[in-house]
Write a protein that holds these residues in place. Sequence first.
Motif, PDB file in Angstrom:
ATOM      1  N   TYR A 148       3.505  -5.792  -7.772  1.00 38.06           N
ATOM      2  CA  TYR A 148       3.396  -6.581  -6.549  1.00 38.06           C
ATOM      3  C   TYR A 148       3.154  -5.678  -5.339  1.00 38.06           C
ATOM      4  CZ  TYR A 148       4.366  -9.704  -2.693  1.00 38.06           C
ATOM      5  OH  TYR A 148       4.254 -10.413  -1.534  1.00 38.06           O
ATOM      6  N   SER A 149       4.023  -4.685  -5.152  1.00 34.73           N
ATOM      7  CA  SER A 149       3.886  -3.811  -3.993  1.00 34.73           C
ATOM      8  C   SER A 149       2.566  -3.055  -4.019  1.00 34.73           C
ATOM      9  CB  SER A 149       5.059  -2.811  -3.944  1.00 34.73           C
ATOM     10  OG  SER A 149       6.279  -3.484  -3.804  1.00 34.73           O
ATOM     11  N   VAL A 294      11.151   1.092  -5.491  1.00 36.66           N
ATOM     12  CA  VAL A 294       9.717   0.917  -5.677  1.00 36.66           C
ATOM     13  C   VAL A 294       8.970   1.879  -4.758  1.00 36.66           C
ATOM     14  CG1 VAL A 294       7.773  -0.678  -5.496  1.00 36.66           C
ATOM     15  CG2 VAL A 294       9.987  -1.492  -6.337  1.00 36.66           C
ATOM     16  N   ILE A 295       8.208   2.788  -5.350  1.00 38.34           N
ATOM     17  CA  ILE A 295       7.396   3.735  -4.590  1.00 38.34           C
ATOM     18  C   ILE A 295       6.059   3.083  -4.275  1.00 38.34           C
ATOM     19  CG2 ILE A 295       6.213   5.966  -4.731  1.00 38.34           C
ATOM     20  CD1 ILE A 295       8.483   6.893  -6.571  1.00 38.34           C
ATOM     21  N   ARG A 296       5.618   3.211  -3.022  1.00 39.51           N
ATOM     22  CA  ARG A 296       4.394   2.542  -2.575  1.00 39.51           C
ATOM     23  C   ARG A 296       3.368   3.579  -2.089  1.00 39.51           C
ATOM     24  NH1 ARG A 296       6.295  -1.911   1.627  1.00 39.51           N
ATOM     25  NH2 ARG A 296       4.021  -2.108   1.829  1.00 39.51           N
ATOM     26  N   PRO A 297       2.631   4.194  -3.027  1.00 39.37           N
ATOM     27  CA  PRO A 297       1.686   5.260  -2.661  1.00 39.37           C
ATOM     28  C   PRO A 297       0.555   4.803  -1.754  1.00 39.37           C
ATOM     29  CG  PRO A 297       2.115   5.242  -5.028  1.00 39.37           C
ATOM     30  CD  PRO A 297       2.666   3.974  -4.483  1.00 39.37           C
ATOM     31  N   LYS A 302       1.557   6.556   6.195  1.00 43.43           N
ATOM     32  CA  LYS A 302       2.733   7.241   5.661  1.00 43.43           C
ATOM     33  C   LYS A 302       2.484   8.726   5.396  1.00 43.43           C
ATOM     34  CE  LYS A 302       6.108   5.487   4.875  1.00 43.43           C
ATOM     35  NZ  LYS A 302       7.254   5.291   5.777  1.00 43.43           N
ATOM     36  N   TRP A 303       1.256   9.187   5.630  1.00 43.27           N
ATOM     37  CA  TRP A 303       0.949  10.604   5.465  1.00 43.27           C
ATOM     38  C   TRP A 303       0.738  11.232   6.834  1.00 43.27           C
ATOM     39  CZ3 TRP A 303       0.671  13.611   1.022  1.00 43.27           C
ATOM     40  CH2 TRP A 303       0.738  12.924  -0.202  1.00 43.27           C
ATOM     41  N   SER A 304       1.182  12.481   6.988  1.00 44.54           N
ATOM     42  CA  SER A 304       0.962  13.207   8.238  1.00 44.54           C
ATOM     43  C   SER A 304       0.753  14.683   7.931  1.00 44.54           C
ATOM     44  CB  SER A 304       2.154  13.028   9.186  1.00 44.54           C
ATOM     45  OG  SER A 304       3.344  13.524   8.585  1.00 44.54           O
ATOM     46  N   THR A 313       4.634  13.258   3.192  1.00 43.97           N
ATOM     47  CA  THR A 313       4.953  11.833   3.221  1.00 43.97           C
ATOM     48  C   THR A 313       6.373  11.622   2.724  1.00 43.97           C
ATOM     49  OG1 THR A 313       4.326   9.645   2.367  1.00 43.97           O
ATOM     50  CG2 THR A 313       4.011  11.506   0.888  1.00 43.97           C
ATOM     51  N   ASP A 314       6.997  10.548   3.171  1.00 42.80           N
ATOM     52  CA  ASP A 314       8.340  10.218   2.687  1.00 42.80           C
ATOM     53  C   ASP A 314       8.303   9.076   1.674  1.00 42.80           C
ATOM     54  OD1 ASP A 314       7.708   8.073   4.277  1.00 42.80           O
ATOM     55  OD2 ASP A 314       9.458   8.229   5.588  1.00 42.80           O
ATOM     56  N   ILE A 315       7.101   8.756   1.193  1.00 43.30           N
ATOM     57  CA  ILE A 315       6.947   7.645   0.247  1.00 43.30           C
ATOM     58  C   ILE A 315       7.788   7.866  -1.007  1.00 43.30           C
ATOM     59  CG2 ILE A 315       5.299   6.510  -1.310  1.00 43.30           C
ATOM     60  CD1 ILE A 315       3.165   6.858   0.835  1.00 43.30           C
TER      61      ILE A 315
END
Length: 515
Positions: A148-149, A294-297, A302-304, A313-315
């Motif tokens: 889903y995510s 749930v990890i949401r790549p 979310k990237w810096s 990223t803190d994902i």
Amino acid sequence: MGLASASTATTGPEAMQLCIFDLRRGQNEGQELDKILFFYPADLPFSAQFSVIGLSEGLITFTRIFSPEAACEAIEADRHSHVFYEAEPDIWMVMVVEKSMEYEAKWRTDALRKVLKEVHSLFVMFHGSVRAMLDKDPGGVLARSHLYSFVMDYLGDFLVGKKLLMPSFRDSLKERGTVQMLTVGREAAIEVQSLVRVLESSAGNLPCHSLILFQDLLVSTTLSPDDTVNLFAYAVLRLTPHVLSSGASSWSYLRKGATANVSSSSILSDSGTVPEQYHGSHNNSSAGDNSSRVIRPLKLDKWSKGNDGFLATDIWGAEPSTGVSATPTVFLHQSEERMYLCAHQHKSLTLLFLIPVSSVLNGEQGLSTVKQQVLENVSLKLLKVEEKLSKGWGGENAYHVSGYRYLLVDGDRNVSRASPTGKVTTLSKESLLALSKLREEVDREKSRAQWDSPGHEKELEVSIRAKNNAWVIARVTRGKELYMVLEKANETLLYASDAVEKFSNRYCGGAFSLN
């Protein structure tokens, strides 16, 4: 039948449904809901979801009677097109799109199928196979929550306002599932090769794979073709300099131009309560699985880029002992090995390198040491390579050929090249519709040839005159495909054929020449 009831619950002239289901589940009466792993829109009544999935399952079963080795790929109904993709054995993805009353060739089924294939390939790269998740958690909550995510974040890149715009006839001069290469001179190629060698030696005894991009174009890879396509797709979606500066994926930007893009988080949050109710209605897993993070790549923004040039990223969460963000990991398609994904960026140059998780001692601490060694050894090389590539870069119109609008695909290498998006937008709607219809016919011929003569590559040459008198051309030979639009209405077929010959000889090494 079932689709009529499903369509009444969706809104807009081009409503779309996307479902993922497992034919091995929900075989007993009263357990039918168990086979649904994902459904969009999630707030569609279960009765409507059953109608779509029940019809899809029936079509798959029926077509297997006549073609056991090649089940259903697409079904055209009066009002809808159904696109099927068997992502894993007995795990099916189905997209249902409403037909346009205005355009006969609005959707190309192979382009929609490649959307399904791409989202599944990316999912497996980050999470492993859906089947493995179902084996780990037979209740299905683990697989459903991750699907889903992930899929909703992926669909967010197709959002314009509150409407999902899937690939249509306007995208006929693009090929999903391929990489776009940067053409480099001899000196630059030598510098790139030197950079790759230094990178590999910097990792010491650790196996190391790499992928190098300039802007949104691939420069070098040491990965298998499938892994290259997957990592390239992710980099273009979330990691390139344009993405980090704009907050929108490069693919979305190129496709929609200046159209505002709604954050993917909005499509997820709009129905955020639905998945909880959905999973709770058939939750047979343990509490431990329920609490799985749930990890949401594919989550946007979310990237810096850090001061050292590494992308962070803190994902993936943080190390409990240090609080430092955990390094992303991916699964390679070829080896199924879990790898750390490290990304470094210098101006327009993005360097991805992958190291086996099992080879790094002391986890994040050991990996930090490796990254520092790599940075110290490759910094000067990165500067030199970026400088050479920038000097030779012709800008966004570097691959424009005056008078031509084209798409060149090398299926054996998973590589494509096309006219710049800004140039394609100058084509008329009639030309693009004619090209979409032609490509659909070519797709059918290729599929037919594949099953009639396995291993035998189809040779095709088609030239048609569109309603606006433009020439729309397709040539397929030895694993390569060329599609072209020539909007010179006063010219003859002889002129069009001669134009293709000149293009083939100059830019394709004569691959599409008839001589």
